[in-house]
Write a protein that holds these residues in place. Structure first.
Motif, PDB file in Angstrom:
ATOM      1  N   MET A   1      -1.219  39.928 -11.254  1.00 24.35           N
ATOM      2  CA  MET A   1       0.152  40.244 -10.939  1.00 24.35           C
ATOM      3  C   MET A   1       0.524  39.603  -9.605  1.00 24.35           C
ATOM      4  O   MET A   1      -0.293  39.494  -8.707  1.00 24.35           O
ATOM      5  N   SER A   2       1.766  39.212  -9.480  1.00 27.41           N
ATOM      6  CA  SER A   2       2.264  38.535  -8.283  1.00 27.41           C
ATOM      7  C   SER A   2       2.176  39.419  -7.041  1.00 27.41           C
ATOM      8  O   SER A   2       2.180  40.639  -7.130  1.00 27.41           O
ATOM      9  N   ILE A   3       2.136  38.738  -5.896  1.00 29.14           N
ATOM     10  CA  ILE A   3       2.280  39.423  -4.616  1.00 29.14           C
ATOM     11  C   ILE A   3       3.562  38.917  -3.971  1.00 29.14           C
ATOM     12  O   ILE A   3       4.023  37.810  -4.257  1.00 29.14           O
ATOM     13  N   VAL A   4       4.141  39.750  -3.127  1.00 27.29           N
ATOM     14  CA  VAL A   4       5.381  39.410  -2.445  1.00 27.29           C
ATOM     15  C   VAL A   4       5.136  39.472  -0.947  1.00 27.29           C
ATOM     16  O   VAL A   4       4.548  40.427  -0.453  1.00 27.29           O
ATOM     17  N   LYS A   5       5.574  38.430  -0.252  1.00 23.03           N
ATOM     18  CA  LYS A   5       5.511  38.381   1.206  1.00 23.03           C
ATOM     19  C   LYS A   5       6.941  38.309   1.712  1.00 23.03           C
ATOM     20  O   LYS A   5       7.735  37.489   1.244  1.00 23.03           O
ATOM     21  N   ILE A   6       7.274  39.188   2.639  1.00 20.36           N
ATOM     22  CA  ILE A   6       8.615  39.214   3.215  1.00 20.36           C
ATOM     23  C   ILE A   6       8.478  39.018   4.713  1.00 20.36           C
ATOM     24  O   ILE A   6       7.814  39.796   5.391  1.00 20.36           O
ATOM     25  N   ASN A   7       9.100  37.951   5.203  1.00 24.09           N
ATOM     26  CA  ASN A   7       9.145  37.714   6.635  1.00 24.09           C
ATOM     27  C   ASN A   7      10.502  38.220   7.117  1.00 24.09           C
ATOM     28  O   ASN A   7      11.535  37.650   6.787  1.00 24.09           O
ATOM     29  N   ALA A   8      10.505  39.327   7.862  1.00 24.16           N
ATOM     30  CA  ALA A   8      11.731  39.914   8.403  1.00 24.16           C
ATOM     31  C   ALA A   8      11.969  39.282   9.771  1.00 24.16           C
ATOM     32  O   ALA A   8      11.235  39.554  10.720  1.00 24.16           O
ATOM     33  N   ILE A   9      12.986  38.421   9.851  1.00 22.87           N
ATOM     34  CA  ILE A   9      13.267  37.671  11.069  1.00 22.87           C
ATOM     35  C   ILE A   9      14.509  38.251  11.741  1.00 22.87           C
ATOM     36  O   ILE A   9      15.580  38.299  11.137  1.00 22.87           O
ATOM     37  N   THR A  10      14.357  38.691  12.986  1.00 20.92           N
ATOM     38  CA  THR A  10      15.494  39.173  13.752  1.00 20.92           C
ATOM     39  C   THR A  10      16.220  37.961  14.318  1.00 20.92           C
ATOM     40  O   THR A  10      15.627  37.141  15.016  1.00 20.92           O
ATOM     41  N   VAL A  11      17.512  37.862  13.978  1.00 17.62           N
ATOM     42  CA  VAL A  11      18.307  36.687  14.320  1.00 17.62           C
ATOM     43  C   VAL A  11      19.600  37.142  14.995  1.00 17.62           C
ATOM     44  O   VAL A  11      20.329  37.961  14.430  1.00 17.62           O
TER      45      VAL A  11
END
Length: 111
Positions: A1-11
């Motif tokens: 099953m897939s994995i998800v990576k989320i990069n939360a960037i404060t902009v």
């Protein structure tokens, strides 16, 4: 099953469009990366300052291999051939002020 990576960037509010332009300029750059399944850049609509870079991978090993690659270093301003937004020192001008990497597996998927 897939994995998800989320990069939360404060902009900062005045830099969001530049972040979008930088990602758009690299459209298709992930084509052919082993295990890469997809990408989305999510713009906040509720006053938040965090943009989300959502990527989907076949497995953790594929993600880690990409993070260790020259393509990753180059696209993140740490290798030769950097693009627009470069300071006099040769380092890319940062758009975000901070970022945090979140990791998930898909628990339920609907199409």
């Amino acid at each position: 099953m897939s994995i998800v990576k989320i990069n939360a960037i404060t902009v900062p509010a005045d830099s969001g469009d530049e972040l979008g332009r930088r990602f758009a300029a690299h459209g298709g750059s992930m084509a052919g990366v082993a295990g890469f399944e997809g990408f989305e850049l999510l713009r906040p609509t509720d006053g938040r300052t965090q943009w989300l870079v959502l990527t989907r991978w076949a497995d953790e090993q594929s993600f880690e291999a990409w993070k260790s690659s020259e393509d990753f270093a180059r696209s993140h301003g740490r290798g030769p051939g950097r693009g627009a937004g470069v300071e006099a020192s040769g380092r890319p001008t940062p758009v975000g002020t901070s970022s945090e990497l979140w990791s998930y597996t898909v628990a339920v998927e609907q199409q």
